[in-house]
Design an enzyme around this catalytic site. Sequence first.
Site, short mmCIF file in Angstrom:
data_model
loop_
_atom_site.label_atom_id
_atom_site.label_comp_id
_atom_site.label_asym_id
_atom_site.label_seq_id
_atom_site.Cartn_x
_atom_site.Cartn_y
_atom_site.Cartn_z
N ASP A 10 63.02 14.46 40.79
CA ASP A 10 62.25 15.07 39.45
C ASP A 10 60.56 14.86 39.31
O ASP A 10 60.59 13.17 38.90
CB ASP A 10 63.19 15.07 38.31
CG ASP A 10 63.05 15.62 36.82
OD1 ASP A 10 61.86 16.13 36.93
OD2 ASP A 10 63.17 15.76 36.02
N GLU A 106 60.83 19.25 40.82
CA GLU A 106 61.88 19.57 40.74
C GLU A 106 63.06 20.48 41.97
O GLU A 106 62.96 21.74 42.27
CB GLU A 106 62.90 19.68 39.41
CG GLU A 106 64.42 19.49 38.98
CD GLU A 106 64.74 19.96 37.98
OE1 GLU A 106 66.13 19.46 37.65
OE2 GLU A 106 64.00 20.58 37.02
#
Length: 356
Positions: A10, A106
């Site tokens: 992320d 992500e």
Amino acid sequence: MTNRKILHIDMDAFFASIEQRERPELVGTPVIIAGDPNKRGVVSTCSYEARTYGIYSSMPSKTAHVLCPNATFIKPRIDFYKTISNTIFDIYKEYTELVEPLSLDEAFIDVTYNKYDIKSAVEIAKEIKRKIREKTNLTASAGVSFNKCLAKIASDYRKPDGLTEITTENYQQMIDVLPIEKFFGIGKVSLNQFHQRGIFTGKDLRELSEANLVEIMHKRGSIIYQNIRGIDDREVDPDRQRKTLGKEITFAMDITTGADIRSHFEEVAVRLEKELINRKIKIKTVIIKIKYFDFSIITKRYTCDNYIQSKNEIMYCIDILLKKCKLEKDIRLIGIYTSNLLEGEEENKQLSLWDL
């Protein structure tokens, strides 16, 4: 399936960090990715410095400006962000093709079997983080575990620029101390219901029966019941398809209920048609969203018998849905969303069947 090696990567405040990289004078200052705060619009994301003021995604830009008047507001540059995202995803694919994108910033990555035959998933995560920093001058947080749910929880443990591993030995301990809002699927409504019952941590959740969780969260309750016990058998899916696609328009001034709302929906439908054609996507379900001046929202949906793509087909659905709406207040925003998508080669195969 505890022998798998799953990463969740992320990027840290991705859009805002890019803008800080491009303008070094903004490093260490609050940056908000949003439209002009003097006009309508909402926050897309913001830097960590801005988050300390209580700024969050989807907050009205005007509210964000009140909370943090010294912030720098920057209009999103999605195409630019996409080019950087592509560079990052190329790094992931140096190790494996099993990369499941969740958004521009992500992804899940299955490195159980990888191109370099590296045994340690933690070492791969370290290498990926290092290469991202070297190639983009940005930081990422990584979670390592034996399934997707735990890998995602791990990546959120130490942000920004963190790396956390959840193992078969420590997973229950780490889950038990988590605040329940950290579990995907627990929103404001269910969070309040849990708090009213004195449930605040993963351990508290684990003491509930599956029936109790289903009573509060319906279908999602069974998934939560599994997740808090470290169970998640979902595979990393590199062919994961987008579930929805939509466009919105926020009006500079609230429009009255007597205004020609259909013409505004047609404006959005034109933009949506262009996006569908460019992405080679057809749709079956059309959803309209209307947000009133007081931020209350209504939605209506219509599912077609066949896949559609054109503006005229979309507006046919909109007309049906608008007849079901009682527009009683001034309107701040409208949007058209779609689901039941048919993409790429799958679309071509479907069309060839229709042509038989």
